[in-house]
Write an enzyme that holds these catalytic residues in place. Structure first.
Site, PDB file in Angstrom:
ATOM      1  N   LYS B  79       0.853  -1.192   0.000  1.00 28.14           N
ATOM      2  CA  LYS B  79       0.000   0.000   0.000  1.00 28.14           C
ATOM      3  C   LYS B  79       0.891   1.244   0.000  1.00 28.14           C
ATOM      4  CE  LYS B  79      -3.961   2.093   2.428  1.00 28.14           C
ATOM      5  NZ  LYS B  79      -4.875   2.039   3.579  1.00 28.14           N
ATOM      6  N   SER B 158      -9.953   2.288   2.503  1.00 29.24           N
ATOM      7  CA  SER B 158      -9.011   2.965   1.658  1.00 29.24           C
ATOM      8  C   SER B 158      -7.999   2.060   0.969  1.00 29.24           C
ATOM      9  CB  SER B 158      -8.246   3.985   2.488  1.00 29.24           C
ATOM     10  OG  SER B 158      -7.399   3.337   3.428  1.00 29.24           O
ATOM     11  N   SER B 182     -10.497   0.153   6.740  1.00 30.02           N
ATOM     12  CA  SER B 182      -9.821   0.284   5.444  1.00 30.02           C
ATOM     13  C   SER B 182      -9.133  -0.970   4.928  1.00 30.02           C
ATOM     14  CB  SER B 182      -8.791   1.410   5.508  1.00 30.02           C
ATOM     15  OG  SER B 182      -9.421   2.659   5.401  1.00 30.02           O
TER      16      SER B 182
END
Lengths: 95, 490
Positions: B79, B158, B182
């Protein structure tokens, strides 16, 4: 809780964040609806309840006061938008 | 031998151990898949050279008989919230333009030393703020399942790029971060496993901060066993993060025994919300039946402050975010937009550098922390947080894990739920309470909706008892036997 355009402008200044004039009004509406929704917290009686800042029970650990890092000027300056002679160059901060 | 990009961590580990293929071959297969899957916009930065170099190093270690790590040769997406030495790190934001960290986050460093091979930096909502991956400066991510229904769907957020990459076969596994859901919500939307460990389990050092008392890194994988393997490689005490828990790591993989008989699973009555989607309720009921069949005792429990969790979160998280994001001032790194004065430069840089959702949260947070409102909003929210945490403490006196839906719906279309911020926030209604209490949670793909999209179920465990949580999750996974793929086969 309803926020007007001027209040949003004031908060934006506190956060040092430019918000375009034509965005202030819609933003005031959005923020007001978020704050209205948050308002339901006031229903709860929280007298005598400790505020929780963190879930971890650990007390902050201490380490010896010794140098653990350094001699990395190049790395530190690597991402500077602007630098000169080993310094960050920034807009004038002192009149 | 099956196609290399259809393997998971455990099966790839076996294949590598048997010498059926090399880490370099595995990396090459995923680099091709990553290039072929660019339409999903799952990656902000692809790092094929880094991947090949680390894969070859892994093969060398193996050839020499060196110590092999738990993630040896496994190709993963990182990420783009984790700082990676020498590799652009954006947090999905314009304000970090051109930022190339000169250090490695602890989580990515741990994975690297466990032998993992980084394929690239996965797309995400800007500063991890969002539930649909539509707030990234680098554009929205598409959910691989969209092709099946002929529509552009969000992957959740997210950690949307991470979820899309794993689901779409563009990474064998991925790192995510979870502040209010997320990891778990995008895992549910994309039909994969996503785990948020206990707060303090993974170091936050070198991870771009959103809300420091909530942020926690975790694995996003194809199976529960993979989540156990990867969590073991990511986690551990780190002196550089004072909230990192100074406790030993158990063997998470060994905790998965398949035997969950006699465990008590709590079903919180407050999660049965008015207007709840019938499909979600049916999936939840099915999950209860599955765990019953596995020998678990089912017990209704009460978490009375559940309805206050989201409003609490939307004070606490923005307040912490407004403080954390104060560092982006255009002075030392990232975007700088000149101005007539120093103040003007700050205002221009931050006005141009932050997107709309980040701006909204900074404004809410600044307001909640401002003089005159601090007690009414921030302290009030922190007090309610205590009540929410106490709800869970009381519940865990009687149960070993809690079962809930992960999200209130399946993946929705890109562009939907965008007009009303509060409607978007409701996506995290089942995941936020766990985050506020700092407890571990895992989303397991459980079935398909009528329209053929994945639905996840969430299990919540006791603090630092990820072992039991993974064991129950594995039993749920076994019963659900979810082997659907976005392509439709399986």
């Amino acid at each position: 809780m309803s926020l007007d355009k001027d209040t949003v402008n004031k908060i934006a200044y506190l956060a040092r964040m430019r918000v375009a004039d034509d965005k202030l009004e819609p933003l005031a509406g959005e923020l007001s609806s978020i704050l209205d929704w948050i308002e339901q917290l006031q229903e709860l009686d929280t007298d005598g309840v400790e505020p929780m800042a963190s879930v971890s029970d650990v007390t902050l650990p201490q380490r010896k006061d010794v140098v653990t890092d350094g001699n990395c000027q190049t790395a530190v300056l690597k991402n500077a938008p602007d630098s000169e002679d080993g310094f960050f160059t920034v807009p004038k901060v002192v009149e | 031998m099956s196609k290399l990009t259809e393997l998971n961590i455990a099966s790839a580990r076996d294949g590598l151990n048997k010498g059926e293929f090399s880490a370099a071959e595995l990396a090459e297969a995923y680099i091709k898949a990553m290039e072929a899957g660019r339409e999903l916009n799952a990656y902000i930065t692809e790092t094929p050279e880094v991947a090949l170099e680390r894969a070859r190093q892994s093969d060398d270690r193996r050839a020499k008989g060196d110590h092999l790590g738990a993630m040896e040769g496994i190709p993963i997406a990182m990420k783009d919230l984790f700082c990676t030495e020498g590799v652009l790190t954006t947090a999905g934001s314009h304000i970090l333009d051109g930022f190339v960290p000169q250090y490695e986050s602890t989580v990515s460093a741990n994975l690297r030393s466990a032998g993992a091979v980084m394929l690239g930096k996965a797309n995400l909502d800007e500063f991890a703020m969002g539930s649909a991956n539509i707030t990234s400066y680098y554009g929205p991510v598409k959910n691989p399942w969209g092709a099946k229904v002929g529509k552009d769907l969000v992957p959740g957020g997210s950690s949307g790029g991470s979820a899309a990459a794993v689901s779409g076969g563009l990474a064998m596994a991925a790192t995510g971060t979870d502040t209010g859901g997320s990891i778990r919500q995008p895992a549910s939307f994309c039909g994969i496993v996503g785990m948020k460990p206990t707060y303090g389990r993974c170091s936050r050092w070198g991870t771009v901060a959103f809300a420091s008392s909530l942020d926690q890194a975790g694995p996003m994988t194809q199976t529960v066993q993979d989540a156990a393997i990867m969590l073991g490689a990511m986690a551990g005490h780190d002196p550089k993060d004072s909230t990192s828990a100074p406790i030993d790591l158990p063997d998470f993989e060994a905790a998965i025994t398949g035997d969950v008989s006699g465990l008590t699973i709590g079903i919180p009555k407050e999660y049965k919300m008015d207007g709840m989607d019938a499909e979600i309720q049916a999936m939840w009921d099915q999950g209860i039946e599955w765990l019953k069949a596995k020998g678990c005792n089912i017990k209704e429990i009460s978490l009375p402050h559940t309805k206050y969790a989201l409003p609490t979160y939307y004070i606490v998280a923005p307040a912490e975010a407004s403080a954390n994001l104060a560092r982006y001032d255009g002075v030392r790194y990232g975007l700088r937009v000149p101005g007539d004065s120093l103040d003007d430069m700050y205002m221009n840089t931050r006005g141009e550098g932050f997107g709309d959702e980040v701006k909204r949260r900074i404004l809410i947070g600044t307001y909640a922390l401002s003089s005159g409102y601090y007690d009414a909003y921030y302290i009030k929210a922190q007090k309610v947080r205590t009540l929410i945490s106490n709800d869970f403490k009381a519940a865990f006196e009687d149960v070993d894990a809690i079962l809930t839906p992960t999200a209130p719906s399946a993946a929705f279309g890109i562009g939907e739920n965008q007009d009303d911020p509060v409607a978007m926030y409701l996506n995290d209604v089942f995941t936020v309470p766990t985050s506020l209490a700092g407890l571990p949670g895992i989303s397991v793909p459980a079935g398909l909706s009528k329209s053929g999209l994945p639905l996840g179920l969430q299990l919540v465990g006791r603090a630092f008892d990820e072992g039991t949580l993974l064991n129950v999750a594995s039993a749920l996974e076994d019963a659900a036997a979810f082997n659907f793929k976005p392509g439709g086969e399986g």
